[in-house]
Design a protein around this motif. Structure first.
Motif, short mmCIF file in Angstrom:
data_model
loop_
_atom_site.label_atom_id
_atom_site.label_comp_id
_atom_site.label_asym_id
_atom_site.label_seq_id
_atom_site.Cartn_x
_atom_site.Cartn_y
_atom_site.Cartn_z
N GLU A 299 3.31 10.13 -1.14
CA GLU A 299 4.62 10.13 -1.82
C GLU A 299 5.54 9.02 -1.35
N PHE A 300 5.54 8.76 -0.05
CA PHE A 300 6.45 7.77 0.50
C PHE A 300 5.72 6.48 0.89
N ALA A 301 4.53 6.28 0.32
CA ALA A 301 3.75 5.08 0.65
C ALA A 301 4.44 3.82 0.12
N GLY A 302 5.02 3.91 -1.08
CA GLY A 302 5.76 2.78 -1.62
C GLY A 302 4.92 1.77 -2.37
N GLY A 303 5.47 1.28 -3.47
CA GLY A 303 4.83 0.21 -4.24
C GLY A 303 3.41 0.54 -4.64
N GLY A 304 2.52 -0.44 -4.45
CA GLY A 304 1.13 -0.26 -4.83
C GLY A 304 0.26 0.20 -3.67
N SER A 305 0.89 0.75 -2.62
CA SER A 305 0.14 1.14 -1.43
C SER A 305 -0.89 2.21 -1.70
N THR A 306 -0.63 3.07 -2.68
CA THR A 306 -1.59 4.13 -2.97
C THR A 306 -2.94 3.54 -3.36
N ARG A 307 -2.92 2.42 -4.06
CA ARG A 307 -4.18 1.80 -4.51
C ARG A 307 -4.84 0.97 -3.41
#
Length: 348
Positions: A218-226
């Motif tokens: 949730e708080f990873a930010g930007g495209g960090s999830t990918r």
């Protein structure tokens, strides 16, 4: 409405509102869950006396061997947690990210149904979704997985939730099993690092130390999830013991921790001896993780519910031919379950 829960071990634990530690990446709305009004109570006692109908009894000295060190718990649990990432290829669905835990060396992954429903949908023709099992730090796509099992009761109750920006639920029936089926690079599947499970009743009790791990997003930010999603882990203690219908412990509260955020759903709750005792499922409302109370469904609840749904315990299922079981589920059960969710998408 904030959840109400027991403070003392003899108080009634009730739940009126909870927020799902859901699978939605940071760029999409955070999903929420509200407990059913009839969510019932557990009164807990720390003794081995004959329990009243609304009491749960602690298992004293549950193992004949010593607890593991914090380094051992961290190393073993992180090796077995995975990230379940589903990318949209068009259509009405958004990309999602959730967690899971490998509980069998053949690659059986235990997660939440609200995570696994996307893997279910991705298996059906015409659905614009592609799912991967990722591992490592940062998470890297390594494998594909098929559905080994998902409760039909969860799909009946929650098929339409996929259309809502803030779906609601308690965690009841919210579990699923995946089987890692192939490597993305074509290499043979390894013997997977797996966490042992303990499905005994009240094995996780108020005050017990537990180790939590998952892939919060949730708080990873930007495209960090990918491309830049990292696992997270923390020690906590079991708080309230909660139940859906009777004196059994179905949910445990595990505090306000960094994992109380989207993406942690399906993450691990491991006891001091290294056994999986819970699966992260919901969290209460709050703007930050410090404001939220994280909850997990217990392995004892999953085992009981699986037996009610299939007549088979979790250990019995794992002792069987998981490849054949997965093939049967994918051909016989998956299309009908996916059809219910697809119908909800088409009718919204």
């Amino acid at each position: 409405v904030q959840p109400q829960s027991a403070i003392a071990t003899t108080s009634v634990a009730t739940s009126t509102t909870a927020t799902a530690a859901t699978t939605t990446p940071r760029e999409t709305p955070v999903k929420k869950a509200v407990a059913k009004p009839q969510t019932s109570q557990t009164v807990v006692v720390e003794s081995q006396n004959v329990p009243a109908s609304n009491q749960a009894v602690r298992i004293e000295s549950p193992y004949s061997f010593p607890t593991k060190s914090s380094d051992e718990l961290n190393l073993e649990t992180r090796a077995a947690i995975v990230n379940i990432f589903c990318e949209t290829t068009g259509g009405q669905l958004s990309s999602i990210s959730g967690s899971g835990i490998i509980i069998d060396p053949r690659g059986v992954v235990l997660t939440n149904a609200h995570v696994a429903q996307y893997v279910l949908l991705a298996s059906q023709p015409g659905v614009g979704l592609n799912c991967f099992i990722r591992t490592g730090s940062p998470a890297q796509a390594r494998w594909k997985a098929d559905m080994l099992y998902m409760p039909a009761s969860w799909v009946r109750e929650h098929a339409a939730d996929i259309t809502k920006s803030r779906p609601k639920g308690t965690g009841e029936n919210d579990y699923a099993l995946l089987l890692i089926s192939k490597s993305l690079d074509g290499s043979p599947l390894p013997v997977f690092p797996a966490i042992s499970i303990d499905t005994r009743e009240a094995i996780a009790f108020t005050g017990d130390s537990v180790f939590l791990a998952g892939y919060p997003a949730e708080f990873a930010g930007g495209g960090s999830t990918r491309s830049g999603l990292y696992p997270s882990s923390v020690f906590s203690r079991v708080g309230d013991l909660l139940t859906f219908t009777e004196s059994k412990v179905d949910l445990i509260s595990v505090g306000s921790v960094v994992l109380a955020q989207s993406g942690s759903s399906g993450g691990a709750v491991v006891n001091a001896w290294g056994y999986l005792v819970g699966v992260i499922s919901t969290t209460s409302e709050g703007a930050t993780t410090g404001d939220r109370e994280l909850r997990a469904i217990t392995l004892s609840y999953i085992n009981r519910d699986l037996r009610e749904e299939t007549g088979e315990s979790l250990l019995n299922m794992l002792s069987g031919d998981t490849l054949s079981q997965t093939a049967a589920f994918m051909s016989e059960d998956a299309p009908g379950l996916a059809k219910q969710i697809i119908a909800a998408l088409e009718n919204r």
